[in-house]
Design a protein around this motif. Structure first.
Motif, PDB file in Angstrom:
ATOM      1  N   UNK A  73       0.824  -1.207   0.000  1.00 34.77           N
ATOM      2  CA  UNK A  73       0.000   0.000   0.000  1.00 34.77           C
ATOM      3  C   UNK A  73       0.857   1.256   0.000  1.00 34.77           C
ATOM      4  N   UNK A  74       1.906   1.247   0.793  1.00 30.43           N
ATOM      5  CA  UNK A  74       2.764   2.437   0.899  1.00 30.43           C
ATOM      6  C   UNK A  74       3.542   2.702  -0.383  1.00 30.43           C
ATOM      7  N   UNK A  75       3.938   1.618  -1.069  1.00 32.69           N
ATOM      8  CA  UNK A  75       4.792   1.744  -2.242  1.00 32.69           C
ATOM      9  C   UNK A  75       4.046   1.598  -3.565  1.00 32.69           C
ATOM     10  N   UNK A  76       2.759   1.233  -3.492  1.00 34.91           N
ATOM     11  CA  UNK A  76       1.983   0.955  -4.703  1.00 34.91           C
ATOM     12  C   UNK A  76       2.720  -0.080  -5.550  1.00 34.91           C
ATOM     13  N   UNK A  77       3.074  -1.173  -4.904  1.00 34.45           N
ATOM     14  CA  UNK A  77       3.925  -2.181  -5.529  1.00 34.45           C
ATOM     15  C   UNK A  77       3.326  -3.567  -5.334  1.00 34.45           C
ATOM     16  N   UNK A  78       3.464  -4.420  -6.339  1.00 34.44           N
ATOM     17  CA  UNK A  78       3.006  -5.799  -6.254  1.00 34.44           C
ATOM     18  C   UNK A  78       4.159  -6.659  -5.741  1.00 34.44           C
ATOM     19  N   UNK A  79       3.971  -7.307  -4.587  1.00 33.06           N
ATOM     20  CA  UNK A  79       5.040  -8.070  -3.958  1.00 33.06           C
ATOM     21  C   UNK A  79       4.598  -9.514  -3.753  1.00 33.06           C
ATOM     22  N   UNK A  80       5.416 -10.437  -4.224  1.00 38.46           N
ATOM     23  CA  UNK A  80       5.151 -11.872  -4.068  1.00 38.46           C
ATOM     24  C   UNK A  80       6.189 -12.453  -3.123  1.00 38.46           C
ATOM     25  N   UNK A  81       5.755 -13.334  -2.221  1.00 40.66           N
ATOM     26  CA  UNK A  81       6.661 -13.868  -1.207  1.00 40.66           C
ATOM     27  C   UNK A  81       6.732 -15.393  -1.292  1.00 40.66           C
ATOM     28  N   UNK A  82       7.954 -15.901  -1.265  1.00 42.67           N
ATOM     29  CA  UNK A  82       8.186 -17.336  -1.137  1.00 42.67           C
ATOM     30  C   UNK A  82       8.709 -17.577   0.270  1.00 42.67           C
ATOM     31  N   UNK A  83       7.988 -18.387   1.045  1.00 41.04           N
ATOM     32  CA  UNK A  83       8.352 -18.622   2.439  1.00 41.04           C
ATOM     33  C   UNK A  83       9.140 -19.923   2.618  1.00 41.04           C
ATOM     34  N   UNK A  84       9.988 -19.928   3.619  1.00 40.65           N
ATOM     35  CA  UNK A  84      10.761 -21.114   3.976  1.00 40.65           C
ATOM     36  C   UNK A  84      11.645 -20.738   5.144  1.00 40.65           C
ATOM     37  N   UNK A  85      12.369 -21.709   5.712  1.00 42.57           N
ATOM     38  CA  UNK A  85      13.294 -21.305   6.771  1.00 42.57           C
ATOM     39  C   UNK A  85      14.520 -20.671   6.124  1.00 42.57           C
ATOM     40  N   UNK A  86      15.176 -19.790   6.843  1.00 42.45           N
ATOM     41  CA  UNK A  86      16.253 -18.978   6.276  1.00 42.45           C
ATOM     42  C   UNK A  86      17.387 -19.821   5.708  1.00 42.45           C
ATOM     43  N   UNK A  87      17.759 -20.876   6.405  1.00 46.88           N
ATOM     44  CA  UNK A  87      18.850 -21.724   5.943  1.00 46.88           C
ATOM     45  C   UNK A  87      18.514 -22.375   4.612  1.00 46.88           C
ATOM     46  N   UNK A  88      17.312 -22.942   4.510  1.00 49.46           N
ATOM     47  CA  UNK A  88      16.896 -23.607   3.273  1.00 49.46           C
ATOM     48  C   UNK A  88      16.831 -22.625   2.110  1.00 49.46           C
ATOM     49  N   UNK A  89      16.345 -21.416   2.373  1.00 47.12           N
ATOM     50  CA  UNK A  89      16.264 -20.418   1.314  1.00 47.12           C
ATOM     51  C   UNK A  89      17.644 -19.954   0.878  1.00 47.12           C
TER      52      UNK A  89
END
Length: 337
Positions: A54-70
């Motif tokens: 909302x603040x940036x007027x930007x489309x953001x997609x997130x891929x989740x996982x634990x930090x080590x695996x990512x």
């Protein structure tokens, strides 16, 4: 009137970005989707991402996982990664990716928002929020005078079958990396094996450890500082408290942070996203809603937290926690992975 107010807000945001050296595109409405690899859990990131969009007027997609695996995934994907941003829960994972030359140097205007100890020494990542390693304990099972002075004492037979930990957790792995720096690999391996032999119980993350503490299933738990407050928020009588050690690896203050990846074709948008995470709105959200430490000056800490300046962490450059491969190898050798 509403349209005028929106234009005024946009003008203010634009001025902030220009001041930080980030150029705004004239075709902002036609921006591509920004892809974030997040080692931070979805219940934290989802509302934060919504605010950022909302603040940036930007489309953001997130891929989740634990930090080590990512981090491992990013290293394996290399130049073919679709990611623009890596948001990790610990400096070790960020450092591992930076070590492979997969990150871009951030603008000084962004880096300087955070104290040097909470950002990459070469500018490859910046901390967004701080988290202290602590020992949580069940107040019905352990008296304050019985608490260990160091995590190294947890191998004592009196703590047999009474300690919970999460060897697969990124923050725990950074803690082990800190111990390797302070104590050496041999002593760290001996500690890990001694803990296992002493019946340390394995859980799937920090929340599960705190839950087990509340049930009295264990007496002590190696976790990050802020998890307990998520339980006491709903149950003020939750029978668990925090114990801070001093100067040892168990007192490590780590940083959840972000890096802009070399694979991005949206460098400008990626930097705007980082700038938003360092904004007052985002810092207050992480501090007040999730009880993490703000890393930008002028943001008050949650009243429930012990201020950072009152803690006594070990003197470790967080950039040194980047040997993720070595730490994983040690955990495997100890039979924990």
């Amino acid at each position: 009137m509403v349209a005028m107010q929106m234009r005024q807000v946009s003008a203010v945001i634009a001025a902030v970005f220009v001041a930080w050296g980030i150029t705004l595109s004239a075709t902002a409405q036609q921006q591509k989707k920004l892809t974030v690899y997040s080692g931070r859990e979805e219940k934290i990131m989802a509302p934060l991402i919504e605010k950022a969009q909302k603040a940036l007027n930007m489309d953001i997609e997130v891929r989740y996982g634990d930090s080590t695996s990512l981090a491992i995934a990013l290293i394996e994907e290399g130049k073919n990664s679709p990611a623009d941003i890596f948001y990790a829960q610990d400096a070790g994972s960020l450092g591992a990716v930076a070590k492979e030359n997969l990150t871009q140097k951030l603008p000084n205007q962004l880096l300087q928002k955070v104290e040097p100890q909470f950002r990459s020494s070469t500018g490859q990542w910046v901390g967004i929020s701080g988290r202290a390693r602590v020992i949580d304990y069940n107040t019905k099972l352990v008296k304050p005078g019985e608490l260990p002075g160091s995590v190294m004492q947890l191998t004592d037979p009196k703590w047999r079958d009474k300690v919970g930990w999460s060897p697969t957790n990124g923050s725990f792995q950074s803690f082990v990396s800190a111990m390797r720096i302070m104590e050496g690999d041999r002593q760290t391996l001996e500690w890990l094996k001694a803990m296992k032999a002493n019946g340390a119980k394995t859980y799937d993350g920090n929340s599960a450890i705190v839950e087990a503490l509340g049930r009295g299933e264990i007496a002590l738990g190696l976790v990050n500082n802020y998890y307990l407050y998520r339980f006491t928020k709903d149950d003020p009588n939750f029978p668990v408290a925090i114990h801070h050690t001093q100067g040892d690896a168990g007192a490590l203050i780590n940083a959840a942070g972000v890096a802009v990846l070399q694979t991005t074709d949206q460098k400008n948008d990626a930097q705007k996203f980082v700038a938003y995470l360092l904004s007052q709105e985002a810092q207050q959200f992480l501090t007040q809603q999730f009880y993490e430490y703000p890393l930008v000056g002028g943001i008050p800490v949650s009243q429930k937290q012990v201020p950072l300046q009152q803690l006594q962490p070990p003197k470790i450059d967080l950039s040194q926690l980047s040997d993720l491969k070595g730490t994983l190898g040690l955990l495997q050798e100890a039979g924990l992975l």
